[in-house]
Design a protein around this motif. Structure first.
Motif, short mmCIF file in Angstrom:
data_model
loop_
_atom_site.label_atom_id
_atom_site.label_comp_id
_atom_site.label_asym_id
_atom_site.label_seq_id
_atom_site.Cartn_x
_atom_site.Cartn_y
_atom_site.Cartn_z
N HIS A 25 36.21 94.23 -39.44
CA HIS A 25 36.20 94.53 -38.10
C HIS A 25 35.22 93.68 -37.26
O HIS A 25 35.66 93.69 -36.07
N SER A 26 34.35 92.95 -37.74
CA SER A 26 33.50 92.07 -37.04
C SER A 26 33.84 90.71 -37.36
O SER A 26 33.40 89.73 -36.92
N TYR A 27 35.01 90.38 -37.98
CA TYR A 27 35.52 89.09 -38.27
C TYR A 27 35.80 88.04 -37.07
O TYR A 27 35.50 87.28 -37.16
N PRO A 28 36.24 88.85 -36.17
CA PRO A 28 36.55 88.08 -34.68
C PRO A 28 35.13 87.54 -34.16
O PRO A 28 34.78 86.38 -33.72
N ILE A 29 34.13 88.23 -34.20
CA ILE A 29 32.78 87.88 -33.79
C ILE A 29 32.21 86.69 -34.47
O ILE A 29 31.47 85.87 -34.41
N LEU A 30 32.46 87.04 -35.90
CA LEU A 30 31.78 86.09 -36.91
C LEU A 30 32.54 84.87 -37.31
O LEU A 30 31.77 83.99 -37.77
N LYS A 31 33.61 84.65 -36.65
CA LYS A 31 34.24 83.40 -36.97
C LYS A 31 33.45 82.14 -36.63
O LYS A 31 33.16 81.21 -37.39
N PRO A 32 32.73 82.07 -35.50
CA PRO A 32 32.00 80.85 -35.03
C PRO A 32 30.99 80.44 -36.06
O PRO A 32 30.54 79.46 -36.67
N LEU A 33 30.36 81.66 -36.73
CA LEU A 33 29.32 81.29 -37.92
C LEU A 33 29.97 80.89 -39.15
O LEU A 33 29.52 79.76 -39.66
N LEU A 34 31.10 81.35 -39.29
CA LEU A 34 31.96 80.81 -40.67
C LEU A 34 32.44 79.13 -40.36
O LEU A 34 32.00 78.59 -41.55
N ASN A 35 32.38 78.79 -39.16
CA ASN A 35 32.40 77.36 -38.95
C ASN A 35 31.22 76.51 -38.95
O ASN A 35 31.14 75.31 -38.76
N PHE A 36 30.08 77.09 -38.97
CA PHE A 36 28.85 76.57 -38.66
C PHE A 36 28.69 75.66 -40.11
O PHE A 36 28.26 76.20 -40.98
N GLY A 37 28.15 74.47 -39.86
CA GLY A 37 27.84 73.54 -40.86
C GLY A 37 28.94 73.60 -41.94
O GLY A 37 28.49 73.36 -43.34
N ASN A 38 30.37 73.54 -41.62
CA ASN A 38 31.20 73.66 -42.39
C ASN A 38 31.67 72.09 -43.10
O ASN A 38 31.93 71.38 -42.42
N LEU A 39 31.55 71.94 -44.44
CA LEU A 39 31.84 70.69 -44.84
C LEU A 39 33.11 70.79 -45.70
O LEU A 39 33.63 69.59 -46.16
N GLY A 40 33.72 71.70 -45.71
CA GLY A 40 35.09 72.08 -46.23
C GLY A 40 34.78 71.89 -47.72
O GLY A 40 33.97 72.40 -48.40
N GLU A 41 36.15 72.08 -48.38
CA GLU A 41 36.34 72.21 -49.98
C GLU A 41 35.87 70.89 -50.75
O GLU A 41 36.32 69.97 -50.65
N ILE A 42 34.68 70.93 -51.14
CA ILE A 42 34.08 69.66 -51.70
C ILE A 42 33.14 69.99 -52.97
O ILE A 42 32.40 71.01 -53.24
N THR A 43 33.25 69.11 -54.00
CA THR A 43 32.55 69.49 -55.19
C THR A 43 31.26 68.91 -55.27
O THR A 43 30.82 67.84 -54.34
N PHE A 84 27.95 76.30 -44.68
CA PHE A 84 26.54 76.29 -44.97
C PHE A 84 25.90 77.68 -44.24
O PHE A 84 25.27 78.48 -44.91
N GLY A 85 26.20 77.75 -42.97
CA GLY A 85 25.70 79.06 -42.26
C GLY A 85 26.01 80.40 -42.94
O GLY A 85 25.19 81.20 -43.24
N ALA A 86 27.50 80.36 -43.16
CA ALA A 86 28.07 81.80 -43.72
C ALA A 86 27.50 82.05 -45.07
O ALA A 86 27.10 83.24 -45.16
N ILE A 87 27.35 80.97 -45.98
CA ILE A 87 26.80 81.17 -47.22
C ILE A 87 25.27 81.79 -47.12
O ILE A 87 24.83 82.40 -48.13
N VAL A 88 24.38 81.01 -46.36
CA VAL A 88 23.04 81.27 -46.41
C VAL A 88 22.76 82.71 -46.04
O VAL A 88 22.20 83.49 -46.89
N ILE A 89 23.51 82.96 -44.89
CA ILE A 89 23.09 84.47 -44.20
C ILE A 89 23.94 85.17 -45.06
O ILE A 89 23.25 86.58 -45.61
N GLY A 90 25.07 85.05 -45.43
CA GLY A 90 26.07 85.96 -46.44
C GLY A 90 25.16 86.15 -47.88
O GLY A 90 25.00 87.41 -48.11
N GLY A 91 24.54 85.19 -48.25
CA GLY A 91 23.79 85.12 -49.53
C GLY A 91 22.58 86.17 -49.48
O GLY A 91 22.14 86.57 -50.33
N ILE A 92 21.83 86.08 -48.13
CA ILE A 92 20.54 86.62 -48.00
C ILE A 92 20.96 88.15 -47.86
O ILE A 92 20.23 88.93 -48.91
#
Lengths: 173, 171
Positions: free
Chosen positions: A123-141, A72-80
């Motif tokens: 290069h910022s991937y290590p810092i961004l990792k926590p954001l990637l897991n924020f609100g992660n519901l996994g692979e779901i349809t 959720f978090g990564a898609i909303v921020i990445g999408g914006i």
């Protein structure tokens, strides 16, 4: 074989994109300014037809799905951020490559920016990792989430798209 | 000949093509492939850095792998397909500033190049974070009815519409 197939489907996809004019800067920006809905018509038509095909194949077990995780978090921020970039360049990655091929020299700067942006992300991937897991519901349809049949979801989308298309044509968008 | 394909027909053809691609790649290679483009841009970026920096290591680039795969050839194909089509239909045109851009900012190539570059950075960073672009999420993800892709497409368009209406104003 895998690489040859990728190339052949790429050529066909690139040809259809170019013939439909959806790769052009003016088509993308006019859609975002709600003046010309060509790319939306194109995208929704592709999604409805493709969803029927993909879900039929999947229901017979003929293919495997590759769902992107619902982060959720990564898609909303990445999408914006994508939306900001999209309105500035007027291209997404695929259309930038095709537009350059159509002689739109300025698309090269969009592509260079995309290469730089990818490097900044890597290069910022290590810092961004926590954001990637924020609100992660996994692979779901969508249908698993709501507990309904995929074909009910497709029917709702198709009906929604149909009304939208009728409205676009009426308003000559 | 300057033919334009109806967007509904073009879209439907892409839907058929994506279905065919999913089926044929599964049957012929044992692995289902869906359309996508943005990971390849990250790969190219990693390959360039890998070639320029000695003893280069990056966790993300290692994760996606800096090899030439199905999607890489798909993106090469998009370029070649667009090039062939552009010449066959005579839509190929050397253009420095696109038409709609001229209406708002004038015939300013430097400004267009600058905004395209800056926008490109945000595009790539955004799609890497969201894990997909309008091809990967917008087409392939939506066709699979992924919840993530539905959210991504809604945010892509909402954000794009808001920023475009701020940026492209008559002045």
């Amino acid at each position: 074989m895998n690489l040859i197939l990728g190339f052949i489907f790429g050529v066909l996809f690139g040809s259809i994109l170019t013939l439909s004019r959806v790769i052009r800067f003016e088509k993308q920006i006019s859609a975002l300014l709600l003046k010309d809905m060509t790319i939306v018509k194109f995208m929704f038509s592709a999604v409805i037809v493709g969803a029927i095909g993909i879900n039929l194949l999947n229901s017979f077990g003929l293919i495997e799905l590759h769902l992107k995780p619902m982060m959720f978090g990564a898609i909303v921020i990445g999408g914006i951020l994508f939306g900001l970039g999209w309105s500035l360049t007027g291209y997404c990655p695929g259309t930038a490559a095709a537009s350059l091929a159509e002689g739109r020299i300025h698309a090269i700067f969009a592509i260079l920016g995309m290469l730089v942006g990818s490097a900044i992300f890597a290069h910022s991937y290590p810092i961004l990792k926590p954001l990637l897991n924020f609100g992660n519901l996994g692979e779901i349809t969508i249908y698993q989430y709501f507990g309904i049949s995929p074909f009910v979801v497709i029917s709702i989308f198709a009906l929604g798209a149909l009304f939208l298309f009728i409205w676009f044509e009426k308003k000559k968008l | 000949m300057n033919k334009e394909l109806n967007p509904y027909v073009g879209g439907a053809l892409v839907g058929v093509l994506a279905t065919l691609s999913a089926y044929l790649t599964t049957v012929l290679t044992g692995k289902t492939n869906f359309f996508g483009t943005s990971t390849t841009f990250a790969k190219i970026s990693g390959m360039i850095e890998n070639a320029c920096v000695p003893n280069f290591y990056n966790e993300y680039f290692s994760k996606i792998g800096l090899n030439i795969d199905w999607q890489f050839m798909f993106v090469v194909g998009i370029f070649v397909g667009a090039l062939i089509t552009a010449f066959l239909t005579k839509s190929f045109k050397i253009e420095f500033v696109p038409p709609v851009f001229k209406e708002y900012f004038g015939n300013n190539f430097i400004l267009r190049a600058f905004l395209a570059f800056v926008g490109g950075i945000f595009v790539a960073f955004g799609v890497r974070l969201a894990d997909g672009c309008p091809s990967g999420h917008g087409l392939s993800g939506m066709m699979q009815l992924a919840l993530s892709s539905l959210l991504a497409v809604i945010v892509f368009f909402l954000s794009g519409i808001i920023f475009a209406n701020i940026i492209y104003r008559r002045r």
